[in-house]
Design a protein around this motif. Structure first.
Motif, PDB file in Angstrom:
ATOM      1  N   ASN A   1      -2.578   9.530   3.642  1.00 44.12           N
ATOM      2  CA  ASN A   1      -3.545   8.444   3.477  1.00 44.12           C
ATOM      3  C   ASN A   1      -4.975   8.950   3.484  1.00 44.12           C
ATOM      4  O   ASN A   1      -5.800   8.542   2.655  1.00 44.12           O
ATOM      5  CB  ASN A   1      -3.352   7.408   4.593  1.00 44.12           C
ATOM      6  CG  ASN A   1      -2.303   6.367   4.263  1.00 44.12           C
ATOM      7  OD1 ASN A   1      -2.457   5.586   3.342  1.00 44.12           O
ATOM      8  ND2 ASN A   1      -1.214   6.388   5.007  1.00 44.12           N
TER       9      ASN A   1
ATOM     10  N   SER B   1       2.263  10.530   6.819  1.00 48.68           N
ATOM     11  CA  SER B   1       1.542   9.306   6.458  1.00 48.68           C
ATOM     12  C   SER B   1       0.051   9.437   6.751  1.00 48.68           C
ATOM     13  O   SER B   1      -0.792   9.033   5.940  1.00 48.68           O
ATOM     14  CB  SER B   1       2.139   8.123   7.233  1.00 48.68           C
ATOM     15  OG  SER B   1       1.403   6.949   6.997  1.00 48.68           O
TER      16      SER B   1
ATOM     17  N   THR C   1       0.824  -1.208   0.000  1.00 48.72           N
ATOM     18  CA  THR C   1       0.000   0.000   0.000  1.00 48.72           C
ATOM     19  C   THR C   1       0.858   1.258   0.000  1.00 48.72           C
ATOM     20  O   THR C   1       0.612   2.209  -0.754  1.00 48.72           O
ATOM     21  CB  THR C   1      -0.915  -0.007   1.239  1.00 48.72           C
ATOM     22  OG1 THR C   1      -1.740  -1.172   1.200  1.00 48.72           O
ATOM     23  CG2 THR C   1      -1.815   1.225   1.242  1.00 48.72           C
ATOM     24  N   GLU C   2       1.880   1.267   0.857  1.00 52.90           N
ATOM     25  CA  GLU C   2       2.758   2.428   0.922  1.00 52.90           C
ATOM     26  C   GLU C   2       3.493   2.622  -0.409  1.00 52.90           C
ATOM     27  O   GLU C   2       3.652   3.754  -0.884  1.00 52.90           O
ATOM     28  CB  GLU C   2       3.754   2.269   2.065  1.00 52.90           C
ATOM     29  CG  GLU C   2       3.086   2.300   3.437  1.00 52.90           C
ATOM     30  CD  GLU C   2       4.082   2.120   4.563  1.00 52.90           C
ATOM     31  OE1 GLU C   2       5.285   2.053   4.283  1.00 52.90           O
ATOM     32  OE2 GLU C   2       3.652   2.053   5.726  1.00 52.90           O
TER      33      GLU C   2
ATOM     34  N   GLY D   1      -4.903   1.221   4.030  1.00 55.19           N
ATOM     35  CA  GLY D   1      -4.546   2.607   4.302  1.00 55.19           C
ATOM     36  C   GLY D   1      -5.014   3.064   5.668  1.00 55.19           C
ATOM     37  O   GLY D   1      -4.262   3.665   6.427  1.00 55.19           O
TER      38      GLY D   1
ATOM     39  N   GLN E   1       1.156   4.149  -2.835  1.00 55.07           N
ATOM     40  CA  GLN E   1       0.997   5.593  -2.637  1.00 55.07           C
ATOM     41  C   GLN E   1       2.181   6.363  -3.221  1.00 55.07           C
ATOM     42  O   GLN E   1       2.016   7.417  -3.830  1.00 55.07           O
ATOM     43  CB  GLN E   1       0.857   5.896  -1.147  1.00 55.07           C
ATOM     44  CG  GLN E   1      -0.446   5.392  -0.553  1.00 55.07           C
ATOM     45  CD  GLN E   1      -0.502   5.615   0.939  1.00 55.07           C
ATOM     46  OE1 GLN E   1       0.459   6.090   1.532  1.00 55.07           O
ATOM     47  NE2 GLN E   1      -1.620   5.272   1.552  1.00 55.07           N
TER      48      GLN E   1
END
Length: 504
Positions: free
Chosen positions: A397, A393, A288-289, A462, A292
């Motif tokens: 998110n 973060s 997920t990170e 997220g 992003q």
């Protein structure tokens, strides 16, 4: 050996003394006018036959009737060790120094036919002679000992080389150091590690394995069959086949994990197996990170293309000699960009958050979403003791989710609002969108499970990451229905590292 020789010679002297004292001719000699005439030949005969150093016979006063040195006959016996024989009638072994030197003596009383003590007999072996006897034995023993030592050294050398070869030519200190390093490494990794022997019995679990398997660390699992802990494990299969297995999915006590399995080989023999495993959610969070980061990269690429088109337009206007239109276009773009930067830097003086918000503005413009930084936003600098990357973060998110929540709406209805403010004791964030909002039934479990209102398999991580970051900052989060019609996330982060008036 020395003690044994002394004991044997002492017993020999005592037996000679008792035997000689009980002879009839010795007893009868004491009844004659000159006992020495009969006792001296008897004593010398016994001495020569037995190999004793001396045989001395005396009366109850300790006067010698027989002695290997004739001129000492008639003199008093030396050593002062006759009392037990003359007074108590005992036969015994004594060690004393006589006229011939230190000796081991056998003493016995001489009794008449009525049992009365009439004299004493002493049979002696010099200590010097005993030492010679010992060394005669020792010579042969020393040879045997030397041979044994040589054989022992040769054998121990061969054994040491063999053991060292088995231990990969490592010294004991090196082995101890490696063992300490091995334990430290196993306990420091975040992956669970479980090791079994060739009988599929657990020989080692690290701390991460206890946590992932939800086993108390004081549980006696070492030595138990691995199938008692993991019924669906394939470690016994690895032991049988020696097959290596990498990145296999496995459900462990309701948790999805990624598992690697390898046999432990000594030469060509399988002596055990080892398995490392990690929760699949950890990989999803990383995915997920990374996703992003890719989104931000795509946004920057799109912005680059946009500015290239802008430069192409200016270049074309200049070539057409439309200088006024070119200047107007440049001034308009510059004023808009400078206005955005000026507004953000006035409201958010922290460069981390300011840079993030400007990047989000650019992303929103690319998606044709109206992105609003609330006019009440105000923050000078984030406290130094709070990790800034966690703030980035959290905001990144939540705003990314908000942009995705409105992208399906008409362009005029796509609105996302962000508020960042410092009220003195805590830092407040508000992220609101004009989407459809969140159903009440999923709000309670929104941060703890993989729940998402968007389609796709790789979703729902997220907000779990947001929740983890908020907990790391000792903050709280609440979800409400916003004025724009969509979801409103309110996050409170205490500046002092704790919340006044309660726990979270």
């Amino acid at each position: 050996m020395s003690q044994s020789i002394e004991q044997q010679i002492g017993n020999r002297a005592l037996n000679l003394a008792v035997t000689t004292a009980s002879r009839p001719d010795v007893r009868s000699a004491f009844d004659t006018l000159n006992p020495s005439e009969q006792l001296q030949p008897i004593a010398e005969e016994v001495r020569k036959l037995s190999g004793a150093e001396y045989v001395v016979i005396g009366n109850t006063d300790g006067i010698r009737y027989a002695h290997p040195v004739p001129k000492r006959i008639g003199q008093k016996m030396v050593g002062d060790d006759n009392d037990r024989a003359l007074l108590k009638g005992e036969s015994y072994i004594s060690e004393a120094t006589g006229t011939l030197g230190p000796a081991l003596r056998g003493k016995a009383p001489i009794k008449d036919s009525d049992g009365n003590i009439i004299g004493v007999i002493s049979v002696g072996f010099l200590k010097e002679d005993i030492s010679h006897t010992f060394f005669s034995y020792a010579d042969s023993i020393i040879g045997i000992v030397v041979i044994a030592i040589v054989l022992g050294v040769i054998g121990s050398t061969i054994l040491a080389r063999s053991i060292k070869k088995v231990l990969f030519n490592l010294e004991p200190t090196e082995i101890a150091h490696l063992f300490t390093e091995r334990n430290t490494v196993l306990e420091s990794v975040r992956e669970g590690i479980i090791m079994v022997d060739k009988h599929a019995q657990i020989s080692m679990l690290n701390k991460a394995a206890y946590e992932i398997l939800s086993i108390p660390e004081d549980s006696p699992v070492i030595g138990h069959p691995v199938e008692e802990i993991l019924p669906n494990t394939l470690l016994p299969h690895v032991l049988q086949t020696g097959e290596k297995q990498f990145d296999r999915s496995m459900l462990i006590r309701g948790k999805e994990t990624i598992v690697n399995r390898m046999p432990i080989l000594v030469g060509n023999e399988i002596v055990g197996a080892i398995s490392s495993f990690r929760l699949q959610s950890d990989f999803h969070q990383l995915t997920t990170e990374l996703s992003q980061v890719k989104q931000y990269t795509e946004a920057l690429r799109a912005q680059t293309h946009e500015y290239q088109n802008f430069l192409y337009t200016i270049s074309g206007l200049i070539q057409l000699n439309s200088l006024d239109e070119a200047l107007h276009l440049i001034h308009s773009e510059t004023e808009e960009h400078q206005s955005l930067i000026h507004f953000v830097t006035q409201r958010l003086q922290d460069p981390y958050l300011g840079g993030l918000v400007i990047g989000l503005f650019n992303r929103a413009r690319e998606l044709k979403v109206r992105f609003i930084l609330d006019e009440d936003s105000h923050l000078k600098m984030l406290p130094k003791h709070l990790e800034k990357s966690l703030f980035v973060s959290i905001i990144g998110n939540l705003v990314t989710n908000a942009l995705e929540a409105v992208e399906h709406l008409e362009e005029s209805k796509r609105i996302v609002r962000l508020l960042i403010t410092d009220n003195g004791n805590e830092i407040l964030f508000e992220v609101e969108d004009s989407g459809e909002g969140l159903p009440p039934e999923i709000q309670e479990s929104l941060f703890t499970a993989r729940i998402s209102t968007k389609e796709g398999e790789d979703r729902g991580y997220g907000l779990m990451k947001v929740n983890s970051d908020i907990q790391d900052l000792n903050g709280v989060c609440s979800i409400e229905q916003g004025d724009l019609g969509g979801a409103l996330f309110i996050i409170s982060i205490p500046k002092g590292g704790f919340l006044d008036g309660g726990n979270h």
